[in-house]
Design a protein around this motif. Structure first.
Motif, mmCIF file in Angstrom:
data_model
loop_
_atom_site.group_PDB
_atom_site.id
_atom_site.type_symbol
_atom_site.label_atom_id
_atom_site.label_comp_id
_atom_site.label_asym_id
_atom_site.label_seq_id
_atom_site.Cartn_x
_atom_site.Cartn_y
_atom_site.Cartn_z
ATOM 1 N N ILE A 268 -16.861 7.309 -6.221
ATOM 2 C CA ILE A 268 -15.570 6.706 -5.881
ATOM 3 C C ILE A 268 -14.453 7.737 -5.968
ATOM 4 N N CYS B 205 -12.075 8.745 -2.909
ATOM 5 C CA CYS B 205 -10.613 8.758 -2.977
ATOM 6 C C CYS B 205 -10.046 10.110 -2.566
ATOM 7 N N PHE C 4 -7.568 10.623 0.513
ATOM 8 C CA PHE C 4 -6.240 11.170 0.265
ATOM 9 C C PHE C 4 -5.992 12.432 1.093
ATOM 10 N N TYR D 15 -5.559 11.670 4.759
ATOM 11 C CA TYR D 15 -4.244 11.095 5.041
ATOM 12 C C TYR D 15 -3.163 12.173 5.024
ATOM 13 N N PHE E 84 -8.578 -1.188 7.872
ATOM 14 C CA PHE E 84 -7.335 -1.488 7.168
ATOM 15 C C PHE E 84 -6.164 -0.794 7.872
ATOM 16 N N ILE F 165 3.046 -3.087 2.333
ATOM 17 C CA ILE F 165 2.267 -4.145 1.671
ATOM 18 C C ILE F 165 2.598 -3.991 0.203
ATOM 19 N N ASP F 166 3.526 -4.827 -0.233
ATOM 20 C CA ASP F 166 4.179 -4.547 -1.504
ATOM 21 C C ASP F 166 3.557 -5.349 -2.650
ATOM 22 N N LEU F 167 2.940 -4.625 -3.582
ATOM 23 C CA LEU F 167 2.287 -5.278 -4.717
ATOM 24 C C LEU F 167 3.278 -5.976 -5.643
ATOM 25 N N MET F 168 4.570 -5.751 -5.421
ATOM 26 C CA MET F 168 5.538 -6.453 -6.249
ATOM 27 C C MET F 168 5.803 -7.860 -5.734
ATOM 28 N N ALA G 218 -11.477 -2.626 -3.562
ATOM 29 C CA ALA G 218 -11.504 -2.150 -4.951
ATOM 30 C C ALA G 218 -12.659 -2.749 -5.745
ATOM 31 N N LEU H 230 10.976 0.673 -10.003
ATOM 32 C CA LEU H 230 10.333 0.737 -8.694
ATOM 33 C C LEU H 230 10.941 -0.318 -7.788
ATOM 34 N N ILE I 66 5.728 -1.299 -4.486
ATOM 35 C CA ILE I 66 4.464 -0.605 -4.736
ATOM 36 C C ILE I 66 3.657 -0.832 -3.470
ATOM 37 N N ASP I 67 3.698 0.166 -2.605
ATOM 38 C CA ASP I 67 3.268 -0.071 -1.228
ATOM 39 C C ASP I 67 1.816 0.378 -1.000
ATOM 40 N N LEU I 68 0.983 -0.614 -0.713
ATOM 41 C CA LEU I 68 -0.441 -0.311 -0.493
ATOM 42 C C LEU I 68 -0.678 0.506 0.763
ATOM 43 N N MET I 69 0.349 0.708 1.567
ATOM 44 C CA MET I 69 0.166 1.546 2.744
ATOM 45 C C MET I 69 0.295 3.018 2.401
ATOM 46 N N PRO J 139 -1.047 6.273 0.575
ATOM 47 C CA PRO J 139 -2.395 6.632 0.133
ATOM 48 C C PRO J 139 -2.516 6.744 -1.383
ATOM 49 N N GLN J 140 -1.444 7.204 -2.053
ATOM 50 C CA GLN J 140 -1.566 7.349 -3.502
ATOM 51 C C GLN J 140 -1.699 5.995 -4.201
ATOM 52 N N ILE K 71 -3.238 3.322 -2.797
ATOM 53 C CA ILE K 71 -4.629 2.915 -2.538
ATOM 54 C C ILE K 71 -5.581 3.682 -3.464
ATOM 55 N N VAL K 72 -5.321 4.980 -3.613
ATOM 56 C CA VAL K 72 -6.163 5.777 -4.512
ATOM 57 C C VAL K 72 -6.044 5.244 -5.937
ATOM 58 N N LEU L 64 -5.296 2.275 -6.852
ATOM 59 C CA LEU L 64 -5.958 0.973 -6.877
ATOM 60 C C LEU L 64 -7.475 1.122 -7.034
ATOM 61 N N ILE L 65 -8.050 1.984 -6.215
ATOM 62 C CA ILE L 65 -9.514 2.117 -6.235
ATOM 63 C C ILE L 65 -9.972 2.760 -7.547
ATOM 64 N N VAL L 66 -9.205 3.746 -8.013
ATOM 65 C CA VAL L 66 -9.567 4.367 -9.291
ATOM 66 C C VAL L 66 -9.399 3.359 -10.437
ATOM 67 N N PHE M 238 0.151 11.338 -9.402
ATOM 68 C CA PHE M 238 0.623 10.659 -8.193
ATOM 69 C C PHE M 238 1.899 9.840 -8.381
#
Lengths: 661, 661
Positions: free
Chosen positions: A374, A378, A382, A385, A468, A480-483, A586, B477, B480-483, B485-486, B488-489, B491-493, B572
């Protein structure tokens, strides 16, 4: 563009070569009545199951195609969806037909020559690899050419391919593991008769399962990743090209991924020349095949990138990263799953204190094995991108999947030699050399299967990241805002879906195995003389149990993977779907790796003990390892690989409905 | 503010009441030399281990406190961190000291009266619940008052509490499961001697394990959720209050969560009156206790909300949602883990075809059990956010955790009666009534344990969401934008970390159990007359193995949970840490629920068979169920509960370093 000719010719060449190889293998006569009898039983069982499976899912696919046409108010997505389903089924079916005819021929030739037997099996596997890549490439390219300036029209193809693959994977996975568990737990553990013993009533169902699961199922799995990746890369390439320099650029950029896939097919054909067996170093054979394909693909990509992007080599670097990722994935999979290394040895040792410690150690190894791949994943995402933005991520997936034909050849090789070994044992072949040769072939097959499984996870993970990216473009999301609470809710529900989906599969396998075990026990009890080999078991009854269980388990996982993203999308909007997809990635990536690697590691720990290490075969230690192996079966062959497809079904349905959320 | 007096008095009252109860119980004389001898062995073992554990972690905590002070360039976070660690250790320690003295007294009184025995055990459990909530509330409130207009200064307290809890949980979890597995696999499966048989060398270690794991470990776990939630709610309340109406509002809003926790403690004291045992309906007892506490807390919250928010009842509604969530969590946990319902019966039935099918069905049940609680969790979070934004989410967690004292009383009750039952068996008490009473008490304990486990998952999940809100505010903040790359990284980590963390725990338990099993086998082989009960086993040696394994396994999980978010943050940035936390929540919630519920369901499937259902005790079916139960042990008592704490360690360290990323 001249490149289009190259692409079309590579697709056609792969199909023609597959046809030639198929004719060559099918024309080979088999000598031995016993073998042919067993071969026929396997063939009939496999074909009968696959036909029933197609019959069961066809109405579902047709209705869904109509609904798609109505909901999206456009017949094209419905039609491409149906076409994707058809092609996916076709790719799996052709591979399986070849495999069920190749197994007996491999068994037969292993009596005379190792190399001959290897070639029979490997070329048969290549038919699958070549057909799959050829059909995939031609299907996407032709639709792409038809779609012209509106490439988004081909999205339905990916959804159709993924959904059908999901059916094939789930059905095949349940079928094969019910049979395998039934055969192992009663045969090996209770009755103490060897593997593939013809007295075991579930033994033919087990062989059938290898074909419908590992061949048709895995084939459809990788096929859908191939298609989805290609579609996503085309769409993202088109949109990013548009932004960068208008329609001309858009067409060029979107064509680049197709061209790379085409050279990948040529490379795989070329690599066929390099593959041969060496008795002492079976693993090397596989590595050489992958290596040759990769080098050729990389070289050709260099020139194409240079040509399409006018000297900008960034796309080439990303293809290189993708190819490197394949190798790193393969290496760490080998480390965690082969008994040359310490993790599998630790599992084997822990069998000494019983099944519970064996299982815990296997889980520990699987959980740990998730980390490095994983991190590699990543880093690759990264870097790509950073180099080229969203398009870079799609190209990374293209690089990874460009060598699909070679990897799939190996993947299909595994079950063929597994079957061949079974046939030799069941036909009571007296020739000692046949056993030895079959054993060598099988040990290569195990490594190949392990590598292909991690490849399938990586492929669908990258396909999903590419989807995606395409989804983000299609839904015109700016963030796509996690907040936002709906994104967090989407994320958590996306993660939960992975667990719920897996539960359906475990439950289906558990129930099917329960019935199978009861039936095998019943036959041993009621058929007089069966234990002594004086009477024949009722093989057909066992095949029937596997079939029915598989068909019963088909729909629940499919429905959840379609319904969950749609519910989230229509309730909370596109941004929440973005969260959903992220939560799904994830969880699926580590879950799938855990299941594949634990499962394979348990299997190889058992095999390690069977080589005479620790206490050797037939001991309490071995019995514990067999239980671990049995639990690993649905891990590595049902739930794990189905999860791969789950994420792509979710990705492609999200992409298809992006505009409606 | 008058409310401050109420808060302080509730904290003091809970501690005084705990002291009175403790004196009452400790003054009760025990009659029976045998029981006292066993009691002493358990007590000495537990104390010795806990002292060693404290000795091992103290230097680590001290160094970390100094580093924190230096890195953050402020002594306050280092000091509060150390204080948090101390309070967390203290809460677990006091509870355990009471428990190891209460077990023998419960055993003794069960000879005379069920109600007497129940009260002894339950009041002892309440000492733990009251102490924990009292220390937590007083600690946070006093620091809050000291911090004045800069409440962010108290964040270190949460980190200290979480990290110490992680040590206690991991150490206790490894200790108890090594002993339990060793005792079960050799004793029950190989030697076929009953549970808690004094001939079994690991049996005292097993009882010690219940105390250091289920009492000290679980206590520290819930304590840290309590502290973290309270801190997060104070911070978010302060900042949102600031935005809404300046310092005065900020102080009022941030005080509201403290006040709700205070009435929760009063409610728990009040609910003590309602708890009594009824022979036929043991589960009802627990439900009544929780219900009484909830109703009282809800009523009081109504008035406080009305007062603090001047007639705005929104905060009150959110507290209600939090309380309702506790009930729904408890109900679905019972459904999936008690043998009155179909899931556990299905696991029990599948034991008929062996350990493999039992294990698969247990996994299937666990995987499925994840879905509904997570959906409930999401709905609660979403509603709370809709009502009051980020502060609403914190208040949801406060509502859920307000009844901690009652839930923890029940949680601690479980191991006490478990121990009491063990003492009765080991001391060869002749009195039949003692056995019957102990059995009734224990069956209540099992339900209580199951409910408390799901409570702990829900609590830390909500605490983490609250910490996440506080982190977002602290890191300033805007998204927290999933678009990106950092993100997403990250998130996956974050998702991967959950798996890697679990692997450490499984490996530690697997190794420890391996050594324990070997030792128990050795003693049975080398100590003449042990099997016949003519010689004593070497209990101390087994306790020593558990201790050493536990201490060896302490650091790896702690280091990864500290290092991973820091690495992501410094590499990141804060937004990636947001992704990391999200990926971690999305994996920890289902993983922890899966592990807790599978583990408990396996346990109860075994117990169901032991009631004489299916084939009953001593059969192959039972042996398979025992293997499932054994695998479930580290699921439910080591990895699952440790995951709870992992997310809060991550959340609080992220919050602490938010400004530096």
């Amino acid at each position: 563009m001249d490149l289009i000719l190259i692409v079309l010719s590579s697709g056609v060449a792969s199909l023609v070569l597959a046809l030639i190889l198929a004719l060559k293998i099918l024309n080979r006569k088999v000598d031995g009545e016993n073998m042919l009898r067993i071969h026929k039983a396997i063939k009939d069982g496999a074909k009968a199951y696959l036909h029933r499976q197609f019959k069961t899912i066809t109405p579902f696919i047709v209705v869904l195609a109509i609904i798609l046409g109505l909901v999206l108010n456009d017949p094209f997505p419905g039609l491409t969806f149906a076409l994707g389903a058809l092609l996916s089924a076709l790719a799996g079916y052709i591979g399986m037909i070849v495999a069920i005819n190749a197994n007996v021929r491999t068994a037969d030739s292993s009596r005379s020559s190792l190399n001959e037997a290897f070639k029979t099996a490997y070329y048969s596997g290549s038919i699958m690899g070549l057909t799959l890549a050829g059909i995939g490439l031609l299907g996407v390219t032709v639709l792409y050419l038809l779609a012209g300036e509106n490439p988004a029209q081909i999205v339905g193809l990916g959804f159709g391919a993924s959904l059908t693959a999901l059916f094939a994977r789930v059905g095949g996975g349940i079928f094969t593991k019910a049979a395998d568990m039934g055969a192992d737990l009663v045969g090996k553990v209770e009755k103490r008769i060897p593997e593939d013993d013809p007295r075991n009533p579930a033994v033919i169902a087990d062989q059938v399962g290898d074909n419908v699961g590992d061949i048709a199922g895995t084939g459809a799995d990788v096929f859908q990743s191939y298609i989805c990746t290609l579609i996503a890369a085309i769409l993202v390439g088109f949109q990013e090209g548009m932004k960068s320099g208008g329609l001309q650029k858009a067409l060029e950029w979107s064509f680049f991924p197709i061209a790379v896939m085409a050279v990948g097919i040529f490379a795989s054909i070329f690599a066929l020349l390099f593959v041969r067996v060496e008795r002492d170093r079976p693993v090397i054979v596989i590595d050489q095949g992958i290596f040759a394909t990769s080098v050729f693909t990389a070289l050709a990509s260099f020139f194409i990138a240079n040509f399409v992007f006018e000297g900008n080599l960034n796309p080439f670097y990303i293809i290189l990263i993708g190819l490197a990722t394949v190798f790193l994935f393969a290496f760490f999979t080998e480390y965690y799953t082969l008994h040359n290394y310490s993790p599998v040895k630790a599992i084997a040792r822990s069998s000494r204190t019983g099944a519970a410690t064996n299982i815990l150690m296997g889980l520990a190894v699987g959980l740990e094995s998730v980390a490095i791949p994983i991190i590699i994943f990543c880093i690759a995402v990264f870097l790509s991108y950073q180099i080229m933005g969203l398009f870079g991520i799609s190209l990374l997936a293209i690089g990874f999947l460009s060598i699909t034909a070679t990897v799939m050849s190996m993947s299909a090789y595994g079950p063929i030699v597994d079957n061949a070994q079974g046939i030799i044992k069941m036909a009571h072949i007296k020739d000692k050399r046949a056993y030895e040769n079959a054993h060598v072939l099988d040990s290569i097959g195990n490594t190949a299967k392990a590598i292909c499984k991690s490849y399938a996870v990586g492929a669908s993970g990258l396909a999903q990241v590419a989807l995606f990216s395409a989804f983000v473009e299609a839904a015109s999301l700016s963030s796509i805002d996690l907040m936002k609470p709906q994104v967090i809710v989407g994320l958590i529900v996306g993660g939960m879906t992975t667990f719920l989906f897996s539960s359906f599969l475990f439950k289906a396998v558990g129930r099917a195995a329960f019935e199978m075990i009861a039936e095998v026990r019943r036959q041993f009890k009621t058929i007089a003389g069966l234990s002594k080999g004086e009477a024949d078991p009722d093989y057909v009854k066992c095949i029937d149990i596997s079939s029915k269980s598989a068909l019963k388990g088909l729909f629940a996982p499919a429905i959840i993977s379609i319904a969950a993203p749609l519910i989230v999308g229509f309730a909370f909007g596109a941004e929440a779907v973005g969260g959903f997809i992220a939560g799904n990635i994830a969880t699926v990536l580590p879950m799938a790796l855990l299941m594949m690697n634990s499962g394979t590691a348990w299997d190889n720990a058992k095999k390690y003990i069977e080589t005479g290490e620790l206490d050797g075969k037939g001991t309490a230690t071995h019995a514990s390892a067999v239980i671990g192996d049995t639990i690993g079966d649905p891990f590595k062959d049902t739930a794990g690989p189905s999860l791969d497809i789950l994420i792509n079904v979710i990705g492609s349905i999200a992409l298809l409905f992006a505009a409606l959320f």
